[in-house]
Design an enzyme around this catalytic site. Structure first.
Site, PDB file in Angstrom:
ATOM      1  N   LEU A  53       4.937  14.183   3.319  1.00  0.00           N
ATOM      2  CA  LEU A  53       5.043  13.683   1.789  1.00  0.00           C
ATOM      3  C   LEU A  53       5.898  13.401   1.819  1.00  0.00           C
ATOM      4  CD1 LEU A  53       6.483  17.545   2.697  1.00  0.00           C
ATOM      5  CD2 LEU A  53       4.490  16.904   0.901  1.00  0.00           C
ATOM      6  N   SER A  85       8.199   7.633   6.209  1.00  0.00           N
ATOM      7  CA  SER A  85       8.267   6.553   5.481  1.00  0.00           C
ATOM      8  C   SER A  85      10.301   6.687   5.140  1.00  0.00           C
ATOM      9  CB  SER A  85       7.683   6.349   4.610  1.00  0.00           C
ATOM     10  OG  SER A  85       6.277   6.720   4.648  1.00  0.00           O
ATOM     11  N   TYR A 135       2.780   2.321  12.288  1.00  0.00           N
ATOM     12  CA  TYR A 135       4.224   0.830  12.087  1.00  0.00           C
ATOM     13  C   TYR A 135       3.685   0.101  11.846  1.00  0.00           C
ATOM     14  CZ  TYR A 135       7.756   4.275  14.592  1.00  0.00           C
ATOM     15  OH  TYR A 135       7.765   5.932  14.701  1.00  0.00           O
ATOM     16  N   LYS A 136       2.208  -0.174  12.709  1.00  0.00           N
ATOM     17  CA  LYS A 136       1.833  -1.331  11.829  1.00  0.00           C
ATOM     18  C   LYS A 136       1.392  -1.752  11.039  1.00  0.00           C
ATOM     19  CE  LYS A 136      -0.325  -2.931  16.734  1.00  0.00           C
ATOM     20  NZ  LYS A 136      -1.716  -2.431  18.098  1.00  0.00           N
ATOM     21  N   ARG A 137       1.220  -0.754   9.758  1.00  0.00           N
ATOM     22  CA  ARG A 137       1.106  -1.193   8.318  1.00  0.00           C
ATOM     23  C   ARG A 137       1.874  -1.394   7.892  1.00  0.00           C
ATOM     24  NH1 ARG A 137      -1.881   4.069   8.268  1.00  0.00           N
ATOM     25  NH2 ARG A 137      -0.326   5.355   7.973  1.00  0.00           N
ATOM     26  N   ARG A 138       3.098  -0.995   8.196  1.00  0.00           N
ATOM     27  CA  ARG A 138       4.548  -2.030   8.167  1.00  0.00           C
ATOM     28  C   ARG A 138       4.458  -2.808   8.314  1.00  0.00           C
ATOM     29  NH1 ARG A 138       3.594   3.850   7.407  1.00  0.00           N
ATOM     30  NH2 ARG A 138       4.176   4.419   5.881  1.00  0.00           N
TER      31      ARG A 138
END
Lengths: 171, 174
Positions: free
Chosen positions: A101, A105, A138-141
């Protein structure tokens, strides 16, 4: 589902402990949580708090329902002698049924914002390598895996070893 | 060799800064050191300091080749475990090469452990070591430290620079 983020208050310690135990269960380490509500209260809401906490709270289905604490992040400030203050993210968890949801993030965004405002040059934390969902989150960010990229290993001295070292040497 | 371990004072920051750089050179990352001794002083000796520091000092007659009497340091701060309560993180432990093998490193580590136990009843002391730094890994293992990266697969992650900035400015979709 409507939710809001707010700073934790003393009344939240039982919810914080509940979520700590849920997260420990997810990491298969539930038996290791020996901290009590009383200790969480003294350590987080005394004169010099060891930690700070942000809470994610949902409003119930109707205005008669009590708000529910469904996520939290616990953090404190650390120091890197090369670059200065860091925000250390000790614990970060959203209840299973409330995932997807955007709560996680939003907590992370809130903490990053806080890190910038408090003059921190980085936000640090640890993740177990078998925790693929978290690592990817975390790595995506844009998080860097310092263990992988620079070879840092985390070591721990437990209570017995600490006691032995703290006893003055004969030399 | 006579040496004394004591709490660092503001005046020690130039020496501490010098040794921080020496340690960074040893760790093969000197270009990563961005802060000066003035910032160290500001952050470590303010009302609510962000770190604590111990220094190892030798008498004048045993000073280093360059004339230094402050020959080692330990920089640490208090952290928190949601499982166990207050803990200590030993961020830096360093002794100048010409003063090694005389118990100074052990002395600094013991003092940090003593402060951790007595002042804050800390139950764990954490630190990180580079994987190729065998002398340090052996030093800590001999004293009872467990390598959590090996035993529990723990990895250290960081958001910094532009990535931290981006994260602060947007809420990406999952």
């Amino acid at each position: 589902m409507d939710y809001k983020l707010r700073k934790a208050e003393p009344k939240d310690v039982s919810d914080i402990l509940r979520l700590v135990k849920e997260l420990a269960k997810y990491e298969e380490m539930e038996h290791q949580v020996t901290l009590t509500e009383k200790e969480l209260l003294e350590d987080g809401f005394g004169d010099t708090p060891f930690y700070h906490c942000v809470i994610a709270e949902t409003q119930g289905e109707s205005s008669r329902d009590d708000p529910r604490v469904v996520g939290f992040a616990m953090y404190y400030f650390t120091y890197d002698p090369w670059v200065g203050k860091q925000l250390y993210l000790e614990e970060f968890y959203v209840m299973d049924e409330c995932r997807g949801l955007g709560i996680g993030s939003e907590i992370l965004r809130h903490l990053s914002d806080l890190a910038m405002k408090t003059r921190c040059t980085g936000m640090m934390f640890v993740v177990a390598e078998n925790n693929e969902p978290s690592l990817q989150f975390y790595k995506r960010r844009g998080a860097e895996d310092l263990s992988q990229e620079e070879g840092w290993r985390l070591f721990r001295f437990d209570k017995d070893s600490l006691v032995k070292m703290a006893t003055p040497a004969e030399e | 060799m006579n040496f004394k371990i004591r709490a660092a004072s503001k005046e020690d920051c130039k020496d501490i800064s010098r040794m921080i750089m020496e340690l960074a050179v040893y760790e093969k990352m000197p270009d990563q050191v961005k802060i000066s001794h003035e910032e160290l002083q500001r952050d470590g000796f303010c009302q609510n300091p962000f770190f604590q520091c111990l220094v190892a000092e030798v008498p004048e007659e045993q000073k280093s080749k360059e004339g230094c009497t402050v020959v080692g340091y330990a920089l640490y701060f208090y952290t928190y475990s949601t499982w166990k309560g207050p803990t200590v993180f030993l961020e830096d432990l360093y002794v100048m090469p010409e003063f090694r093998g005389k118990g100074i490193g052990k002395g600094l580590l013991s003092k940090v452990a003593e402060v951790a136990k007595k002042k804050k009843q800390c139950v764990h002391l954490h630190l990180s070591v580079l994987d190729w730094n065998t002398p340090s890994r052996d030093f800590y293992a001999a004293k009872g430290a467990q390598d959590l990266t090996v035993t529990e697969g723990i990895h250290v992650l960081r958001f910094d620079g532009q990535n931290l900035d981006n994260l602060a400015n947007e809420a990406p979709k999952d």
